[in-house]
Structures are given as structure tokens and as C-alpha cells.
Design a protein around this motif. Structure first.
Motif, mmCIF file in Angstrom:
data_model
loop_
_atom_site.group_PDB
_atom_site.id
_atom_site.type_symbol
_atom_site.label_atom_id
_atom_site.label_comp_id
_atom_site.label_asym_id
_atom_site.label_seq_id
_atom_site.Cartn_x
_atom_site.Cartn_y
_atom_site.Cartn_z
ATOM 1 N N ALA A 49 -8.380 -1.490 -4.578
ATOM 2 C CA ALA A 49 -7.603 -2.759 -4.124
ATOM 3 C C ALA A 49 -8.580 -4.023 -4.413
ATOM 4 N N THR B 22 0.831 -1.289 0.046
ATOM 5 C CA THR B 22 -0.096 -0.108 -0.142
ATOM 6 C C THR B 22 0.992 1.314 -0.062
ATOM 7 N N ALA C 11 -3.355 3.001 3.970
ATOM 8 C CA ALA C 11 -3.663 4.118 3.161
ATOM 9 C C ALA C 11 -3.927 5.458 3.923
ATOM 10 N N THR D 297 -4.921 -2.931 4.880
ATOM 11 C CA THR D 297 -5.001 -1.661 3.525
ATOM 12 C C THR D 297 -5.308 -0.423 3.834
ATOM 13 N N PRO E 31 -3.531 -3.862 -3.581
ATOM 14 C CA PRO E 31 -2.976 -2.628 -3.480
ATOM 15 C C PRO E 31 -2.223 -1.991 -4.788
#
Length: 273
Positions: free
Chosen positions: A246, A24, A221, A217, A262
Motif C-alpha cells: 500500500a 483494506t 489488514a 490500514t 490499499p
């Protein structure tokens, strides 16, 4: 380049934890660093075994990063035992990074208990005071409310998610993003800020079983986008778009729930899919 540290467990199947955090970070365009808290034997079917890294080694990994490299944000994920939580807490207290997001990993999607009840309380009372954002899913939000003595709230809608977020934020003084991916109807996430503002992030449900690593994720992020200079509300908005991408590009591998991807758009641009 902005630099982001993930403190989390390792996933042998590559779909969650440290592995997806680093993917990510790379996809969003920040430099990723890691401190591993536990090694898991897992695959798309579930977690088979967890073996902790010593608390002193966790602390030394974090120290090694902070003593040499400027850290713009930190993502904290799986912390398997009390002394590891305390080691991370001590480091956050010493180094005071600009932004810390805590994904309070307590139970795996497959039902594997990743944190005992006493450790959950240490997380709430010891570590959460040193972070900026908490990102519980519905089950984790209910667990935190129970630890606060406010159990009994059925969290099954955006409205009840907002109530939960307000209660948790009011108790902790922190920003809280309650994740509603497990709602039965249209999913939404609710952000309650430390100053009591509320933001809802609605999305269409993507029909796929391949959602392994979604929470990791998303929190990574958010950390990456805050490190790049976006305010919290915009960072969450961008992270929500990123996790949707994703999931849309998720990988149908293994015999269970495959991982989010990702790197999906990057793979497409390189003609790899």
C-alpha cells in the motif's frame, strides 16, 4: 465470505479511518462493515476539526450489525471521548467477537490530540481487557507505559520496542504489536504475544512522504487476515506485506502527506495506473 467490522472515525479526505479500513477489507477479500465514532474534517495537511457521533448512535450501529450478521473480527480505531469508549466496551462485552484488534489512536501524525488524558485511562482500564491485540506506535506505546506508571523508557530501537511490548503485554495480558515506522533507522515492528513470545518484522524503508492512513490500514489488514483463519503471527506477517504494498503504491495527491493505497495492486490489474 468472512465479515469484519471497523469501529472508527471518518476521514473526509478518504486516506485513513473508516474509508481506508473498508478499502483494506475489500482488497484482502473480506466483507467490511462499519460503525462511525466521529466525523473529522481533514486532508493531507492535517486534521482541522473533529465532531463526535453520540455514544448511543455508536452503540446502535454496533448492535445493528451484531444482531443480524455474524462478525468474524473487529478493528477498533479512533474513539474520541469517554462515553464512546464505554459504549464500545459495553458492546464488546455483550457480543464477544472472536477477535478484536485495537489501534489505540491518541494523537494524529500532524500532532492533533485525539484523546484526552482521562479518556486514555478509560481506554487502558476499560476497553483493552476486552481486546486481543493492541497496535500502538512509538508515541502511543510511551503514553500507555506512562499511564501504567512505567514512563521514562526511551523507545527508539527494536530492542527498546521489545521492552515496551513486554511491559505492556505483562500489564494487560494482551498481545501487543509495537509499530516502529517512526524509527530513525531501518523500521521494524515487534509483536509480543500474551504468552511472552516475541516476533520481529523487519522491512526496508520506502522513501515517500505519502503514508497517511498507515496505522489504520495495518490494523485492518491484521483483522481481515485473522478473520480468514490465519494465526496471529502469520496474520501480522501478511498485514506487514500488505501495508508495504500500500505504501509502495501510495498516492501523491494533495499538498501534504498523501494516502497509502490499499487498492494499489487491484488498480494495477485493472490497468488503472
Amino acid at each position: 465470505m468472512k465479515k469484519v467490522l471497523t469501529i472508527a472515525g471518518s476521514d473526509s479526505s478518504g486516506g485513513a479511518g473508516i474509508q481506508t479500513d473498508l478499502k483494506t477489507f475489500a482488497a484482502i477479500g473480506v466483507y467490511g462493515m462499519s460503525a462511525i465514532t466521529a466525523i473529522t474534517a481533514q486532508n493531507t495537511l492535517g486534521v482541522k476539526r473533529v465532531e463526535r457521533v453520540s455514544a448511543s448512535m455508536v452503540k446502535d450501529q454496533i448492535r445493528a450489525v451484531f444482531e443480524d450478521i455474524e462478525v468474524d473480527a473487529v478493528k477498533i480505531g479512533m474513539l474520541s471521548e469517554i462515553d464512546i469508549i464505554e459504549a464500545v466496551r459495553d458492546c464488546m462485552d455483550i457480543y464477544r467477537p472472536p477477535f478484536v484488534v485495537l489501534d489505540p489512536v491518541m494523537v494524529s501524525t500532524s500532532g492533533f490530540d485525539l484523546l484526552n488524558s482521562q479518556a486514555k485511562r478509560v481506554l487502558l482500564e476499560g476497553l483493552i481487557p476486552l481486546v486481543d491485540l493492541i497496535t500502538p506506535n512509538l508515541a502511543e506505546a510511551a503514553c500507555i507505559l506512562n499511564l501504567m506508571g512505567r514512563g521514562g523508557l526511551l523507545i527508539d530501537s527494536c530492542e527498546s520496542m521489545e521492552v515496551a511490548g513486554r511491559l505492556i503485554s505483562g500489564h494487560t495480558g494482551k498481545n501487543v504489536l509495537v509499530k516502529g515506522g517512526h524509527l530513525l533507522d531501518r523500521p521494524c515492528d515487534v509483536l509480543v504475544t500474551a504468552d511472552a513470545r516475541v516476533y520481529r518484522y523487519d522491512h526496508q524503508r520506502i522513501e515517500t512522504k505519502n503514508t497517511h492512513g498507515t496505522g489504520c490500514t495495518l490494523s485492518s489488514a491484521i483483522a481481515a487476515n485473522v478473520a480468514k483463519g490465519y494465526d496471529l503471527e502469520e496474520a501480522v506477517f501478511r498485514a506487514k506485506d500488505f501495508i508495504s504494498m500500500a505504501i509502495e503504491n501510495s498516492l501523491d495527491i494533495g499538498r501534504g502527506c498523501g494516502p497509502t493505497n490499499p487498492m494499489g495492486e487491484i488498480y494495477k490489474s485493472l490497468g488503472m495506473v
